[in-house]
Design an enzyme around this catalytic site. Structure first.
Site, short mmCIF file in Angstrom:
data_model
loop_
_atom_site.label_atom_id
_atom_site.label_comp_id
_atom_site.label_asym_id
_atom_site.label_seq_id
_atom_site.Cartn_x
_atom_site.Cartn_y
_atom_site.Cartn_z
N GLU A 324 0.84 -1.21 0.00
CA GLU A 324 0.00 0.00 0.00
C GLU A 324 0.88 1.26 0.00
OE1 GLU A 324 -3.12 0.02 2.99
OE2 GLU A 324 -4.30 1.46 1.86
N HIS A 345 4.84 -26.91 2.18
CA HIS A 345 4.22 -28.03 1.46
C HIS A 345 3.23 -27.51 0.43
CE1 HIS A 345 5.76 -31.11 4.33
NE2 HIS A 345 5.92 -29.99 5.01
N LYS A 456 -12.50 2.13 -3.02
CA LYS A 456 -13.55 2.55 -2.08
C LYS A 456 -14.67 3.28 -2.82
CE LYS A 456 -10.94 2.93 2.29
NZ LYS A 456 -10.50 3.79 3.39
O1 PA5 Z 1 -3.37 2.43 5.47
C1 PA5 Z 1 -4.39 2.96 5.13
O2 PA5 Z 1 -4.50 4.18 5.00
C2 PA5 Z 1 -5.64 2.16 4.86
O3 PA5 Z 1 -5.39 0.79 4.86
C3 PA5 Z 1 -6.70 2.47 5.92
O4 PA5 Z 1 -6.19 2.16 7.19
C4 PA5 Z 1 -7.97 1.68 5.68
O5 PA5 Z 1 -8.44 1.91 4.39
C5 PA5 Z 1 -9.05 2.06 6.71
O6 PA5 Z 1 -9.32 3.43 6.63
P1 PA5 Z 1 -10.10 4.17 7.77
O7 PA5 Z 1 -9.31 4.09 9.02
O8 PA5 Z 1 -10.26 5.57 7.29
O9 PA5 Z 1 -11.42 3.48 7.92
#
Ligand code: PA5
Length: 488
Positions: A324, A345, A456
């Protein structure tokens, strides 16, 4: 003889861990091609080593567009979280402990960064939830059972988890920085409704803690209306870098994890990253090796492996943090978590012999604190009679590491002295620095996630969120243009 199991004396050996706080190590002797060049001998390594030191200065100064999400410099996880005052940690710890006493089951709703670090830390320090939740409360150190919601939308999972909690005292925290991520919002709506149908509004308000933005978002608003206690996700900390801020801290406190030790570990690692020269700097070395592997050794996949069951969720946390942060503009390593020896395995075959585009990072633990003796006499493993399971496990993991290296997989290992709050704080802080720096080496902004935002938006439209009607119409039109002959 009774029919119930009695554990024979001497089968399980448990030892208290010493009070000292040893450092995590990084073993990168095998980061290269077996029989060939070690990564440090490559000219690209030397060049990247010089750049990483400058990039770290940039990270400290917070003076580059690549560090920003919108107008905000997203380095609070580095400059603030590891330096949280003791008084703040003590207050969260005390609130979490009182909360834990009032409930039998603790639920936590969140996804991505609002979920993975919490689960990873709780499992590493308290034990995998698969087993932890089966223990009696007193065997869990007088803490409630723990269930996560909002990381999936599977009705069967939610229905079963609700049944587990039925008739019990429950409470939890709802975590969302934006306050609007749909999956955890749905989970929270279900849990809130279930609680409201059986408790007074005052009781419900006492048993829900909201962790969200200081000012904005639907969750902040709802928490204000309902009177939930709130903790703030700092503006300058993104989800996947948030385990050392209240996102992680409240759950950890409920789980009985020592917050001061956890943050002391993060601080120790942060000080190391700032003060150690490059050749003993775990985060910088790791960042440079990942970068050189990806750009100059043809590596596309980083396998994040462990043979320690309680670290499975930590490899899942790594699976989020890396891709990410780095997976943008056609670049970035794919991270594949592997739990050994189960996976040895399965896709272990491909790690050993498929396309040579794989590197591997192991999470090793020196002292697991508990051992089980192998009563091997008279069985196919007679040669292991009297030896500890840790001996066998470590031999197998080291064997996998060596075999993969022989199979031309560059490998490195984080060597964790043991699994405790301090060590986990340290590990997270090293790894967040390593990933931020390797993202910057690639020229990526490690603190934004436009791909996740894109999904999203599409999911919002498909699920009929108001204001997304046009986007939904465009999607439906695009779907109509797909060739109907390709569905049978
Ligand atoms: O690292 C990130 O920014 C994302 O993985 C968010 O943590 C995730 O999308 C959840 O977002 P939020 O805390 O706004 O619900």
């Amino acid at each position: 003889m009774a029919n119930e199991l009695r554990i024979p004396a001497g089968l399980i050996k448990q030892r208290a861990l010493a009070a000292n706080r040893p450092r995590i190590g990084l073993d990168y002797r095998r980061f290269g091609r077996a029989g060939g060049q070690h990564v440090t001998e490559m000219p690209e390594f030397t060049a990247a080593a010089q750049r990483v030191v400058q990039l770290h200065e940039l990270l400290m100064a917070g003076t580059d567009e690549l560090l920003k999400d919108g107008q905000l410099v997203m380095t609070g996880w580095k400059t603030e979280s590891p330096f949280r005052p003791d008084a703040e940690l003590e207050a969260i710890q005390a609130t979490g402990a009182v909360f834990a006493q009032s409930i039998d089951w603790f639920w936590s709703t969140g996804i991505g960064g609002s979920f993975l670090g919490n689960k990873a830390t709780i499992e590493a320090v308290r034990g995998t939830l698969e087993l932890f939740n089966l223990l009696l409360r007193e065997e869990r150190g007088d803490t409630p059972g723990i269930l996560f919601f909002g990381q999936n939308m599977d009705a069967s999972y939610v229905a079963t988890a609700l049944k587990i909690m039925e008739g019990k005292r429950i409470g939890g925290n709802v975590i969302s920085k934006s306050g609007g991520t749909v999956e955890p919002a749905i989970a929270f709506a279900i849990l809130k409704a279930a609680m409201e149908s059986s408790m007074s509004p005052e009781e419900v308000a006492q048993r829900i803690v909201a962790i969200t933005d200081a000012q904005k978002g639907a969750l902040k608003q709802l928490a204000g209306q309902k009177g939930y206690k709130t903790y703030v996700v700092p503006d300058n900390v993104g989800g996947r870098y948030s385990v050392t801020c209240p996102v992680g801290l409240f759950s950890l406190a409920v789980a009985g994890i020592d917050l001061k030790k956890f943050i002391a570990g993060a601080r120790r690692a942060e000080e190391d990253v700032r003060n150690q020269p490059f050749n003993t700097n775990i985060a910088m070395l790791r960042a440079v090796m990942r970068y050189v592997a990806h750009k100059h050794m043809g590596i596309k996949i980083e396998v994040a492996s462990t043979g320690v069951y309680d670290l499975k969720s930590t490899t899942a946390w790594m699976q989020q943090l890396g891709p990410e942060s780095e997976g943008k503009n056609g670049e970035g390593l794919w991270i594949s978590p592997e739990y050994y020896t189960e996976m040895a395995h399965a896709n272990g075959q491909a790690i050993q012999m498929a396309e040579r585009t794989i590197m591997e990072t192991f999470l090793m633990v020196d002292d697991p604190g508990v051992d089980v003796i192998i009563p091997g006499a008279g069985t196919p493993v007679a040669y292991l009679d009297g030896k500890g399971l840790n001996f066998a496990n470590q031999a197998f993991i080291a064997g996998l590491r060596d075999a993969h290296y022989e199979g031309i997989v560059p490998t490195m290992s984080y060597v964790l002295p043991r699994l405790d709050a301090f060590t986990m704080g340290m590990l997270f802080q090293y790894e967040m620095n390593a990933i931020a720096l390797s993202g910057l080496l690639l020229g990526q902004n490690p603190f934004i996630q436009p791909g996740v935002q894109a999904y999203k938006k599409i999911a919002d439209a498909r699920s009929g969120k108001p204001g997304t009607e046009q986007a939904l119409a465009a999607m439906q039109k695009a779907e109509q243009q797909l060739n109907p002959n390709f569905i049978i």
